[in-house]
Design a protein around this motif. Structure first.
Motif, PDB file in Angstrom:
ATOM      1  N   MET A   1       0.699  -1.482  -0.212  1.00  0.00           N
ATOM      2  CA  MET A   1       0.122  -0.080   0.122  1.00  0.00           C
ATOM      3  C   MET A   1       1.277   1.381  -0.251  1.00  0.00           C
ATOM      4  N   ASN A   2       0.437   2.571  -0.414  1.00  0.00           N
ATOM      5  CA  ASN A   2       0.764   3.254  -0.796  1.00  0.00           C
ATOM      6  C   ASN A   2       0.800   4.509   0.582  1.00  0.00           C
ATOM      7  N   THR A   3       1.855   4.221   1.338  1.00  0.00           N
ATOM      8  CA  THR A   3       1.429   5.326   1.920  1.00  0.00           C
ATOM      9  C   THR A   3       2.447   6.255   3.011  1.00  0.00           C
ATOM     10  N   VAL A   4       1.877   6.739   3.061  1.00  0.00           N
ATOM     11  CA  VAL A   4       3.167   8.140   3.452  1.00  0.00           C
ATOM     12  C   VAL A   4       2.971   9.069   5.183  1.00  0.00           C
ATOM     13  N   ARG A   5       4.330   9.374   5.503  1.00  0.00           N
ATOM     14  CA  ARG A   5       4.422   9.408   6.953  1.00  0.00           C
ATOM     15  C   ARG A   5       3.707  10.941   6.921  1.00  0.00           C
ATOM     16  N   ILE A   6       2.839  11.237   7.585  1.00  0.00           N
ATOM     17  CA  ILE A   6       2.737  12.824   8.597  1.00  0.00           C
ATOM     18  C   ILE A   6       3.129  13.134   9.664  1.00  0.00           C
ATOM     19  N   TYR A   7       3.359  12.262  10.505  1.00  0.00           N
ATOM     20  CA  TYR A   7       4.459  12.525  11.956  1.00  0.00           C
ATOM     21  C   TYR A   7       5.271  11.729  12.487  1.00  0.00           C
ATOM     22  N   HIS A   8       5.462  11.565  12.970  1.00  0.00           N
ATOM     23  CA  HIS A   8       6.646  10.590  13.951  1.00  0.00           C
ATOM     24  C   HIS A   8       6.278   9.587  13.474  1.00  0.00           C
ATOM     25  N   LYS A   9       5.216   8.868  14.355  1.00  0.00           N
ATOM     26  CA  LYS A   9       5.186   7.610  13.622  1.00  0.00           C
ATOM     27  C   LYS A   9       3.380   6.395  13.211  1.00  0.00           C
ATOM     28  N   LYS A  10       2.915   8.007  12.340  1.00  0.00           N
ATOM     29  CA  LYS A  10       1.661   8.109  11.596  1.00  0.00           C
ATOM     30  C   LYS A  10       2.069   8.291  10.189  1.00  0.00           C
ATOM     31  N   TYR A  11       1.249   7.076   9.609  1.00  0.00           N
ATOM     32  CA  TYR A  11       1.191   6.972   8.219  1.00  0.00           C
ATOM     33  C   TYR A  11       0.074   7.069   8.090  1.00  0.00           C
TER      34      TYR A  11
ATOM     35  N   LEU B   1       5.517  18.650   2.962  1.00  0.00           N
ATOM     36  CA  LEU B   1       5.523  16.811   2.549  1.00  0.00           C
ATOM     37  C   LEU B   1       5.051  17.210   0.457  1.00  0.00           C
ATOM     38  N   HIS B   2       5.121  17.676   0.557  1.00  0.00           N
ATOM     39  CA  HIS B   2       5.565  17.993  -1.672  1.00  0.00           C
ATOM     40  C   HIS B   2       6.871  17.157  -1.907  1.00  0.00           C
ATOM     41  N   GLU B   3       7.433  16.744  -1.109  1.00  0.00           N
ATOM     42  CA  GLU B   3       8.549  16.064  -1.395  1.00  0.00           C
ATOM     43  C   GLU B   3       7.854  14.511  -1.518  1.00  0.00           C
ATOM     44  N   SER B   4       7.194  14.266   0.040  1.00  0.00           N
ATOM     45  CA  SER B   4       6.498  12.826   0.359  1.00  0.00           C
ATOM     46  C   SER B   4       5.334  12.142  -1.026  1.00  0.00           C
ATOM     47  N   PHE B   5       4.392  13.396  -0.945  1.00  0.00           N
ATOM     48  CA  PHE B   5       3.730  12.949  -1.694  1.00  0.00           C
ATOM     49  C   PHE B   5       3.380  13.138  -3.628  1.00  0.00           C
TER      50      PHE B   5
ATOM     51  N   GLU C   1       5.791  11.173  -5.407  1.00  0.00           N
ATOM     52  CA  GLU C   1       5.903   9.967  -6.181  1.00  0.00           C
ATOM     53  C   GLU C   1       5.154   9.164  -5.909  1.00  0.00           C
ATOM     54  N   HIS C   2       3.770   9.781  -5.534  1.00  0.00           N
ATOM     55  CA  HIS C   2       2.719   8.688  -4.565  1.00  0.00           C
ATOM     56  C   HIS C   2       1.290   9.318  -6.013  1.00  0.00           C
ATOM     57  N   GLY C   3       2.117  10.072  -7.314  1.00  0.00           N
ATOM     58  CA  GLY C   3       1.187  10.613  -8.266  1.00  0.00           C
ATOM     59  C   GLY C   3       0.544  11.969  -8.055  1.00  0.00           C
ATOM     60  N   PHE C   4       1.108  13.002  -7.105  1.00  0.00           N
ATOM     61  CA  PHE C   4       0.574  14.125  -6.595  1.00  0.00           C
ATOM     62  C   PHE C   4       1.618  15.126  -7.727  1.00  0.00           C
ATOM     63  N   PHE C   5       0.730  16.430  -7.966  1.00  0.00           N
ATOM     64  CA  PHE C   5       1.137  17.276  -9.162  1.00  0.00           C
ATOM     65  C   PHE C   5       0.656  18.884  -8.588  1.00  0.00           C
ATOM     66  N   ARG C   6       1.487  19.640  -7.899  1.00  0.00           N
ATOM     67  CA  ARG C   6       1.744  20.794  -7.076  1.00  0.00           C
ATOM     68  C   ARG C   6       1.447  21.740  -8.486  1.00  0.00           C
ATOM     69  N   ILE C   7       0.099  22.364  -8.441  1.00  0.00           N
ATOM     70  CA  ILE C   7      -0.866  23.483  -9.377  1.00  0.00           C
ATOM     71  C   ILE C   7      -0.771  24.601  -8.821  1.00  0.00           C
ATOM     72  N   SER C   8      -0.317  25.221  -7.882  1.00  0.00           N
ATOM     73  CA  SER C   8       0.300  26.882  -7.581  1.00  0.00           C
ATOM     74  C   SER C   8       0.730  26.131  -6.217  1.00  0.00           C
ATOM     75  N   LYS C   9       0.906  28.040  -6.016  1.00  0.00           N
ATOM     76  CA  LYS C   9       2.045  27.562  -4.504  1.00  0.00           C
ATOM     77  C   LYS C   9       1.490  27.431  -3.944  1.00  0.00           C
ATOM     78  N   THR C  10      -0.193  27.125  -3.266  1.00  0.00           N
ATOM     79  CA  THR C  10      -0.895  27.261  -2.780  1.00  0.00           C
ATOM     80  C   THR C  10      -1.417  25.336  -2.683  1.00  0.00           C
ATOM     81  N   ASN C  11      -1.346  24.864  -3.519  1.00  0.00           N
ATOM     82  CA  ASN C  11      -2.065  23.368  -4.028  1.00  0.00           C
ATOM     83  C   ASN C  11      -1.442  22.166  -4.439  1.00  0.00           C
ATOM     84  N   ILE C  12      -1.863  21.518  -4.279  1.00  0.00           N
ATOM     85  CA  ILE C  12      -1.314  19.973  -4.621  1.00  0.00           C
ATOM     86  C   ILE C  12      -2.521  18.903  -4.803  1.00  0.00           C
ATOM     87  N   VAL C  13      -2.798  18.577  -6.072  1.00  0.00           N
ATOM     88  CA  VAL C  13      -3.515  17.485  -6.418  1.00  0.00           C
ATOM     89  C   VAL C  13      -2.996  16.337  -6.513  1.00  0.00           C
TER      90      VAL C  13
END
Length: 111
Positions: free
Chosen positions: A1-11, A46-50, A52-64
């Motif tokens: 499964m494609n998981t991303v770490r958002i906190y120390h031990k939270k995926y 967060l963009h660095e982590s996401f 590789e999972h098919g996310f794209f930064r469309i503007s300064k404030t949004n990644i989809v």
């Protein structure tokens, strides 16, 4: 499964995230089920982590998440997501978005 770490031990599963919305040193994660989480992390971090999972930064404030893009207009200035949310794409990222969509669509067709 494609998981991303958002906190120390939270995926979290990356496939459940629709949008990352940045606001200074905080980022809101919008999920498919409508829930939101606010993190004390920058969008850049967060963009660095996401990315590789098919996310794209469309503007300064949004990644989809590519999985949730329903359509774009003819010049890629607006992205409409599957939850009917419309987001503007920055002028400098439109050509990159077009290439990103084409390459991801092509790879899914050939698979």
């Amino acid at each position: 499964m494609n998981t991303v770490r958002i906190y120390h031990k939270k995926y979290i599963p990356a496939n459940d995230v629709v949008l990352l919305k940045g606001n200074a040193n905080y980022t809101e994660l919008h999920f498919e089920n409508g829930h939101k989480i606010t993190l004390a992390k920058t969008l850049k971090r967060l963009h660095e982590s996401f990315s590789e999972h098919g996310f794209f930064r469309i503007s300064k404030t949004n990644i989809v998440n590519f999985k949730f893009i329903a359509q774009t207009n003819e010049n890629y200035a607006v992205v409409k997501l599957k939850n009917d949310l419309e987001l503007h794409v920055s002028r400098r990222r439109r050509l990159d978005l077009k290439d990103f969509i084409f390459s991801n669509t092509k790879s899914k067709i050939s698979s």
